[in-house]
Design a protein around this motif. Structure first.
Motif, PDB file in Angstrom:
ATOM      1  N   LEU A 129    -120.883 -26.501  25.368  1.00  0.00           N
ATOM      2  CA  LEU A 129    -121.501 -25.524  24.469  1.00  0.00           C
ATOM      3  C   LEU A 129    -121.515 -24.165  25.153  1.00  0.00           C
ATOM      4  O   LEU A 129    -122.138 -24.003  26.216  1.00  0.00           O
ATOM      5  N   LEU A 130    -120.856 -23.204  24.548  1.00  0.00           N
ATOM      6  CA  LEU A 130    -120.705 -21.872  25.133  1.00  0.00           C
ATOM      7  C   LEU A 130    -121.427 -20.853  24.268  1.00  0.00           C
ATOM      8  O   LEU A 130    -121.128 -20.720  23.074  1.00  0.00           O
TER       9      LEU A 130
ATOM     10  N   SER B 180    -130.311 -28.597  18.868  1.00  0.00           N
ATOM     11  CA  SER B 180    -129.910 -29.591  17.865  1.00  0.00           C
ATOM     12  C   SER B 180    -128.516 -30.135  18.144  1.00  0.00           C
ATOM     13  O   SER B 180    -128.259 -31.336  17.957  1.00  0.00           O
ATOM     14  N   THR B 181    -127.603 -29.279  18.616  1.00  0.00           N
ATOM     15  CA  THR B 181    -126.243 -29.749  18.900  1.00  0.00           C
ATOM     16  C   THR B 181    -126.227 -30.618  20.149  1.00  0.00           C
ATOM     17  O   THR B 181    -125.494 -31.621  20.208  1.00  0.00           O
ATOM     18  N   GLN B 182    -127.045 -30.276  21.133  1.00  0.00           N
ATOM     19  CA  GLN B 182    -127.189 -31.146  22.303  1.00  0.00           C
ATOM     20  C   GLN B 182    -127.731 -32.509  21.890  1.00  0.00           C
ATOM     21  O   GLN B 182    -127.225 -33.555  22.321  1.00  0.00           O
ATOM     22  N   LYS B 183    -128.772 -32.511  21.068  1.00  0.00           N
ATOM     23  CA  LYS B 183    -129.381 -33.750  20.607  1.00  0.00           C
ATOM     24  C   LYS B 183    -128.378 -34.588  19.815  1.00  0.00           C
ATOM     25  O   LYS B 183    -128.294 -35.811  19.975  1.00  0.00           O
TER      26      LYS B 183
ATOM     27  N   ALA C  10    -125.127 -34.602  20.079  1.00  0.00           N
ATOM     28  CA  ALA C  10    -124.146 -35.177  21.010  1.00  0.00           C
ATOM     29  C   ALA C  10    -124.737 -36.351  21.773  1.00  0.00           C
ATOM     30  O   ALA C  10    -124.070 -37.377  21.982  1.00  0.00           O
ATOM     31  N   MET C  11    -125.986 -36.230  22.177  1.00  0.00           N
ATOM     32  CA  MET C  11    -126.650 -37.314  22.904  1.00  0.00           C
ATOM     33  C   MET C  11    -126.799 -38.553  22.015  1.00  0.00           C
ATOM     34  O   MET C  11    -126.662 -39.682  22.492  1.00  0.00           O
ATOM     35  N   ASN C  12    -127.080 -38.343  20.726  1.00  0.00           N
ATOM     36  CA  ASN C  12    -127.176 -39.465  19.792  1.00  0.00           C
ATOM     37  C   ASN C  12    -125.865 -40.242  19.708  1.00  0.00           C
ATOM     38  O   ASN C  12    -125.863 -41.438  19.405  1.00  0.00           O
ATOM     39  N   LEU C  13    -124.754 -39.534  19.970  1.00  0.00           N
ATOM     40  CA  LEU C  13    -123.433 -40.159  19.923  1.00  0.00           C
ATOM     41  C   LEU C  13    -122.974 -40.648  21.293  1.00  0.00           C
ATOM     42  O   LEU C  13    -121.842 -41.124  21.434  1.00  0.00           O
ATOM     43  N   GLY C  14    -123.836 -40.521  22.305  1.00  0.00           N
ATOM     44  CA  GLY C  14    -123.511 -41.000  23.646  1.00  0.00           C
ATOM     45  C   GLY C  14    -122.682 -40.051  24.483  1.00  0.00           C
ATOM     46  O   GLY C  14    -122.125 -40.440  25.520  1.00  0.00           O
ATOM     47  N   MET C  15    -122.579 -38.776  24.069  1.00  0.00           N
ATOM     48  CA  MET C  15    -121.759 -37.809  24.793  1.00  0.00           C
ATOM     49  C   MET C  15    -122.497 -37.206  25.978  1.00  0.00           C
ATOM     50  O   MET C  15    -123.733 -37.135  26.005  1.00  0.00           O
ATOM     51  N   ASN C  16    -121.736 -36.730  26.948  1.00  0.00           N
ATOM     52  CA  ASN C  16    -122.248 -35.847  27.988  1.00  0.00           C
ATOM     53  C   ASN C  16    -122.178 -34.419  27.448  1.00  0.00           C
ATOM     54  O   ASN C  16    -121.277 -34.088  26.668  1.00  0.00           O
ATOM     55  N   VAL C  17    -123.109 -33.577  27.873  1.00  0.00           N
ATOM     56  CA  VAL C  17    -123.159 -32.201  27.356  1.00  0.00           C
ATOM     57  C   VAL C  17    -123.271 -31.215  28.518  1.00  0.00           C
ATOM     58  O   VAL C  17    -124.104 -31.394  29.411  1.00  0.00           O
ATOM     59  N   MET C  18    -122.419 -30.193  28.488  1.00  0.00           N
ATOM     60  CA  MET C  18    -122.513 -29.074  29.424  1.00  0.00           C
ATOM     61  C   MET C  18    -122.771 -27.802  28.621  1.00  0.00           C
ATOM     62  O   MET C  18    -122.143 -27.589  27.584  1.00  0.00           O
ATOM     63  N   VAL C  19    -123.704 -26.997  29.092  1.00  0.00           N
ATOM     64  CA  VAL C  19    -124.073 -25.769  28.387  1.00  0.00           C
ATOM     65  C   VAL C  19    -123.899 -24.577  29.322  1.00  0.00           C
ATOM     66  O   VAL C  19    -124.308 -24.627  30.488  1.00  0.00           O
ATOM     67  N   MET C  20    -123.297 -23.516  28.806  1.00  0.00           N
ATOM     68  CA  MET C  20    -123.129 -22.295  29.606  1.00  0.00           C
ATOM     69  C   MET C  20    -123.480 -21.086  28.766  1.00  0.00           C
ATOM     70  O   MET C  20    -122.989 -20.924  27.642  1.00  0.00           O
TER      71      MET C  20
ATOM     72  N   VAL D 234    -129.740 -31.292  13.446  1.00  0.00           N
ATOM     73  CA  VAL D 234    -129.245 -32.358  14.319  1.00  0.00           C
ATOM     74  C   VAL D 234    -128.176 -33.176  13.601  1.00  0.00           C
ATOM     75  O   VAL D 234    -127.088 -33.439  14.139  1.00  0.00           O
ATOM     76  N   PHE D 235    -128.449 -33.553  12.369  1.00  0.00           N
ATOM     77  CA  PHE D 235    -127.574 -34.486  11.668  1.00  0.00           C
ATOM     78  C   PHE D 235    -126.348 -33.787  11.081  1.00  0.00           C
ATOM     79  O   PHE D 235    -125.299 -34.425  10.899  1.00  0.00           O
ATOM     80  N   ALA D 236    -126.466 -32.496  10.827  1.00  0.00           N
ATOM     81  CA  ALA D 236    -125.287 -31.711  10.474  1.00  0.00           C
ATOM     82  C   ALA D 236    -124.320 -31.689  11.661  1.00  0.00           C
ATOM     83  O   ALA D 236    -123.132 -31.992  11.519  1.00  0.00           O
ATOM     84  N   ALA D 237    -124.835 -31.354  12.827  1.00  0.00           N
ATOM     85  CA  ALA D 237    -123.989 -31.298  14.024  1.00  0.00           C
ATOM     86  C   ALA D 237    -123.438 -32.676  14.368  1.00  0.00           C
ATOM     87  O   ALA D 237    -122.270 -32.822  14.767  1.00  0.00           O
TER      88      ALA D 237
END
Length: 316
Positions: A41-42, A53-56, A58-68, A301-304
């Motif tokens: 996420l940039l 919400s986009t982090q959440k 991604a986490m619901n889908l089991g993804m790793n998330v990096m934010v800058m 959250v659910f849109a993302a």
């Protein structure tokens, strides 16, 4: 789905909304889908709901998330091709985006307009160059002209709360102390044009949005007339498109109050947040039973999550 920058990236809007509602009912049903996948996420501009919400999601889908926070933590980016970089820019977007694409499976990008040069903003140079060079799916976290994740969440919220098959939805301009982008209003308009609703836009003269996004939508300059029979009212400020980036009026009488709600069909009130209470929207409406604002934010959250799920599925 390789990109999500507007409603035009969605083949079936109704099915997309239904998929989001299914995810809301069972958020972790696809938690395996993002295993060992990374979302980057940039942010070139501030964010609260979009970031979290986009982090959440991604986490619901089991993804790793990096934010800058690129505007604070990254190098100054050069956008023009073929230039001699002997000025203040340090890294070309061609190189930065290419590198990011090797670290991430999906990239989200937020970049606001400058509101100085209409052609530059509406060409969406930053988003389009990221899409070109990053070589992985790209999600718009709000661009110069559009905010599709917000509008998708808005449509989900309308679907959850509508009392008839074809509700009347009114987008109303609201006062503000500074000029704001047209992105949310443009985006909401183009999503409503794809939805089965009776869509009306109301604003003072001079605030007409780009026809590319509003199409043949009805515009009524008298707010009271526009609000009659409304089932949903979407409140948002935007600066002038014609007299680009300018504030043309003080907005006296345009704030939605309970008195104005009395003209409607007990309309539900929406706003994307952040909102300036007592200026854009009255405290009584914000805190009243007609407000859907918290539900909208929840649905981000659910849109993302729906968008990310589609992208992960397309990468299989």
């Amino acid at each position: 789905m390789n990109k999500f920058i507007s409603v035009n990236d969605v083949s079936d809007v109704k099915a997309f909304v239904n998929e989001a509602l299914q995810l809301k009912a069972d958020p972790f049903a696809f938690s395996h889908l993002g295993k060992n996948k990374t979302l980057g996420l940039l942010f070139l501009n501030p964010s609260l709901r979009t970031r979290l919400s986009t982090q959440k999601a991604a986490m619901n889908l089991g993804m790793n998330v990096m934010v800058m926070n690129v505007d604070k933590d990254g190098w100054a980016l050069e956008m023009q091709d073929g230039v001699i970089m002997n000025g203040t820019t340090v890294e070309h977007i061609k190189d930065a985006a290419a590198v990011i694409g090797t670290y991430c499976d999906i990239v989200g990008l937020r970049s606001f307009p400058g509101l100085k040069n209409k052609e530059e903003d509406y060409n969406e140079e930053i988003v389009n160059k990221f899409i070109k060079y990053v070589r992985v799916p790209v999600v718009s976290l709000e661009s110069a002209t559009l905010h599709p994740l917000q509008s998708f969440a808005d449509l989900i919220t309308i679907e959850e709360n509508k009392k008839n098959n074809r509700p009347k939805v009114v987008l109303t301009w609201a006062p503000h102390i500074k000029p704001l982008p047209q992105a949310v209003s443009n985006s909401f308009s183009e999503w409503m044009c794809k939805a089965d609703v009776d869509f009306v836009i109301t604003h003072p003269k001079g605030y007409e949005l780009d026809k590319r996004f509003t199409g043949n939508s009805k515009i009524i300059y008298n707010q009271d007339e526009a609000l009659k029979g409304a089932d949903f009212i979407y409140v948002k400020n935007w600066s002038s498109y014609a007299d680009y980036g300018k504030i043309l009026s003080n907005g006296n009488g345009w704030m939605i109050t309970n008195e104005k709600l009395a003209q409607t069909n007990d309309a539900k009130v929406m706003h994307c947040l952040p909102v300036r209470r007592g200026l854009e929207l009255s405290h009584e409406v914000m805190d009243g039973t007609n407000s859907l604002i918290l539900q909208q934010a929840t649905n981000r959250v659910f849109a993302a999550q729906t968008v990310l799920k589609r992208m992960l599925e397309s990468k299989k």
